[in-house]
Design a protein around this motif. Structure first.
Motif, short mmCIF file in Angstrom:
data_model
loop_
_atom_site.label_atom_id
_atom_site.label_comp_id
_atom_site.label_asym_id
_atom_site.label_seq_id
_atom_site.Cartn_x
_atom_site.Cartn_y
_atom_site.Cartn_z
N TYR A 175 0.84 -1.21 0.00
CA TYR A 175 0.00 0.00 0.00
C TYR A 175 0.88 1.26 0.00
CZ TYR A 175 -3.84 -3.16 1.38
OH TYR A 175 -4.75 -4.17 1.43
N THR A 176 1.94 1.23 0.78
CA THR A 176 2.82 2.39 0.89
C THR A 176 3.47 2.71 -0.45
OG1 THR A 176 3.27 1.75 3.19
CG2 THR A 176 4.76 3.36 2.19
N ASN A 177 4.02 1.69 -1.08
CA ASN A 177 4.69 1.90 -2.37
C ASN A 177 3.72 2.37 -3.44
OD1 ASN A 177 7.10 1.10 -1.21
ND2 ASN A 177 6.89 -1.04 -1.85
N LYS A 178 2.53 1.77 -3.45
CA LYS A 178 1.55 2.13 -4.49
C LYS A 178 0.97 3.51 -4.24
CE LYS A 178 0.44 -2.66 -5.61
NZ LYS A 178 -0.48 -3.77 -5.30
N LEU A 179 0.83 3.90 -2.95
CA LEU A 179 0.40 5.27 -2.66
C LEU A 179 1.43 6.26 -3.17
CD1 LEU A 179 -1.31 7.46 -1.27
CD2 LEU A 179 -0.07 6.95 0.86
N ASN A 180 2.69 6.00 -2.90
CA ASN A 180 3.75 6.90 -3.36
C ASN A 180 3.74 7.02 -4.89
OD1 ASN A 180 4.75 7.67 -0.86
ND2 ASN A 180 6.04 5.86 -0.71
N ALA A 181 3.53 5.89 -5.56
CA ALA A 181 3.49 5.92 -7.03
C ALA A 181 2.28 6.72 -7.51
CB ALA A 181 3.44 4.50 -7.57
N ILE A 218 -9.11 13.24 3.86
CA ILE A 218 -10.25 14.12 4.15
C ILE A 218 -10.75 14.79 2.86
CG2 ILE A 218 -10.88 16.31 5.29
CD1 ILE A 218 -9.02 15.36 7.64
N ASN A 219 -9.83 15.09 1.97
CA ASN A 219 -10.19 15.78 0.72
C ASN A 219 -10.21 14.84 -0.48
OD1 ASN A 219 -10.24 18.62 1.76
ND2 ASN A 219 -8.16 18.06 2.35
N LEU A 220 -10.36 13.55 -0.20
CA LEU A 220 -10.22 12.54 -1.24
C LEU A 220 -11.26 12.68 -2.36
CD1 LEU A 220 -8.87 9.79 -2.05
CD2 LEU A 220 -10.73 8.67 -0.80
N ASP A 221 -10.79 12.55 -3.58
CA ASP A 221 -11.65 12.32 -4.74
C ASP A 221 -11.83 10.81 -4.83
OD1 ASP A 221 -12.77 11.78 -7.18
OD2 ASP A 221 -11.13 12.66 -8.36
N LYS A 222 -13.02 10.32 -4.42
CA LYS A 222 -13.20 8.87 -4.29
C LYS A 222 -13.16 8.14 -5.63
CE LYS A 222 -15.87 7.29 -0.91
NZ LYS A 222 -17.15 7.13 -0.16
N SER A 223 -13.23 8.89 -6.73
CA SER A 223 -13.10 8.23 -8.04
C SER A 223 -11.64 7.91 -8.35
CB SER A 223 -13.69 9.12 -9.15
OG SER A 223 -12.87 10.26 -9.33
N GLY A 227 -9.21 5.71 -7.59
CA GLY A 227 -9.10 4.41 -6.93
C GLY A 227 -7.73 4.14 -6.35
N ALA A 228 -6.68 4.55 -7.03
CA ALA A 228 -5.32 4.24 -6.55
C ALA A 228 -5.04 4.96 -5.23
CB ALA A 228 -4.30 4.65 -7.61
N VAL A 229 -5.46 6.22 -5.13
CA VAL A 229 -5.22 6.96 -3.88
C VAL A 229 -6.18 6.51 -2.80
CG1 VAL A 229 -5.26 9.26 -2.82
CG2 VAL A 229 -4.21 8.94 -5.08
N GLN A 241 -10.44 -0.59 1.85
CA GLN A 241 -9.53 0.24 2.65
C GLN A 241 -10.11 1.64 2.90
OE1 GLN A 241 -7.28 -0.97 4.32
NE2 GLN A 241 -6.52 -2.79 3.26
N ASP A 242 -11.41 1.78 2.76
CA ASP A 242 -12.04 3.05 3.13
C ASP A 242 -11.89 3.27 4.63
OD1 ASP A 242 -12.78 3.34 0.52
OD2 ASP A 242 -14.93 3.15 0.86
N ASN A 243 -12.02 4.51 5.05
CA ASN A 243 -12.00 4.81 6.49
C ASN A 243 -12.80 6.08 6.77
OD1 ASN A 243 -10.34 7.21 6.67
ND2 ASN A 243 -8.66 5.90 5.99
N PRO A 244 -13.07 6.33 8.06
CA PRO A 244 -13.98 7.42 8.42
C PRO A 244 -13.51 8.82 8.04
CG PRO A 244 -13.80 5.85 10.22
CD PRO A 244 -12.74 5.48 9.23
N LEU A 245 -12.22 9.00 7.77
CA LEU A 245 -11.76 10.32 7.36
C LEU A 245 -12.24 10.67 5.96
CD1 LEU A 245 -8.02 10.43 8.59
CD2 LEU A 245 -10.06 11.32 9.74
#
Ligand code: MN
Length: 202
Positions: free
Chosen positions: A35-41, A58-63, A65-67, A145-149
């Motif tokens: 997850y860490t490596n793919k987030l960085n990418a 908190i400011n996520l664009d839920k579309s 998917g990678a982030v 991997q969704d979460n309340p933030l």
């Protein structure tokens, strides 16, 4: 500037027999590292680079998917390792203990609500204890991997306790017995750490 896989503060076998060493090793060194490596990418070269993980979620664009998946995975597991300890278990006291009694009636009623949220999350996901502004506590669950933030998950507030109910978190030792894994988790909850997060989040 990129996210780093946090080091565990205890040995892979430190949570046995509740969580086995092999599961901890694969979970941390393979899954969380992935997850860490793919987030960085995913954020490399974008305007998300350099932001905190909380700000990104908190400011996520839920579309995106990678982030969404890897940013959630990075954050969720970073929390998960911290709220467990070889010296964990028992019940919370002080302000957090009072807040749990106030929200759920008793520690046992909280444990039942949290365990139920973890057991009934269909497929992969997480169960959460969240603190709202003002200090009120709520239990909820999110898929994958969704979460309340993240916006619009049906969960809100700041997560202060989370339980990974993906099969990779328990299958080697517990196979399909998710309720046994949930029960064992309560033996390793680091209530001191959860109390700190409650005080910061309320
Ligand atoms: Mn996991």
């Amino acid at each position: 500037m990129s996210f780093e896989l946090p080091k565990l503060k205890y040995a892979f076998d430190a949570l046995e027999p509740n969580i086995d060493a092999r599961t901890m090793e694969i979970h941390h060194d393979k899954h969380h590292a992935g997850y860490t490596n793919k987030l960085n990418a995913a954020i490399s070269g974008t305007d998300l680079e350099g932001k905190t993980i909380e700000n990104i979620l908190i400011n996520l664009d839920k579309s995106n998917g990678a982030v969404r998946n890897n940013g959630g995975g990075y954050y969720n597991h970073s929390l998960f390792w911290e709220i467990m300890s070889p010296n964990g278990g028992g019940t919370p006291s002080g302000e957090l203990g009072d807040a749990i009694n106030s929200a759920f009636g008793s520690f046992d009623a909280f444990k039942e609500a949290f365990s139920n949220a973890a057991a009934t999350q269909f497929g992969s996901g997480w169960a959460w204890l969240c603190v709202q502004e003002g200090g009120k506590l709520e239990v909820c669950a999110t898929p994958n991997q969704d979460n309340p933030l993240m916006p619009g998950t049906g969960c809100g507030g700041t997560p202060i306790l989370g339980l990974d109910v993906w099969e990779h978190a328990y299958y080697l030792n517990y196979q399909n017995r998710r309720p046994d894994y949930i029960g064992a988790f309560f033996n390793v909850i680091n209530w001191d750490e959860v109390s700190i997060r409650y005080a910061q989040g309320k």
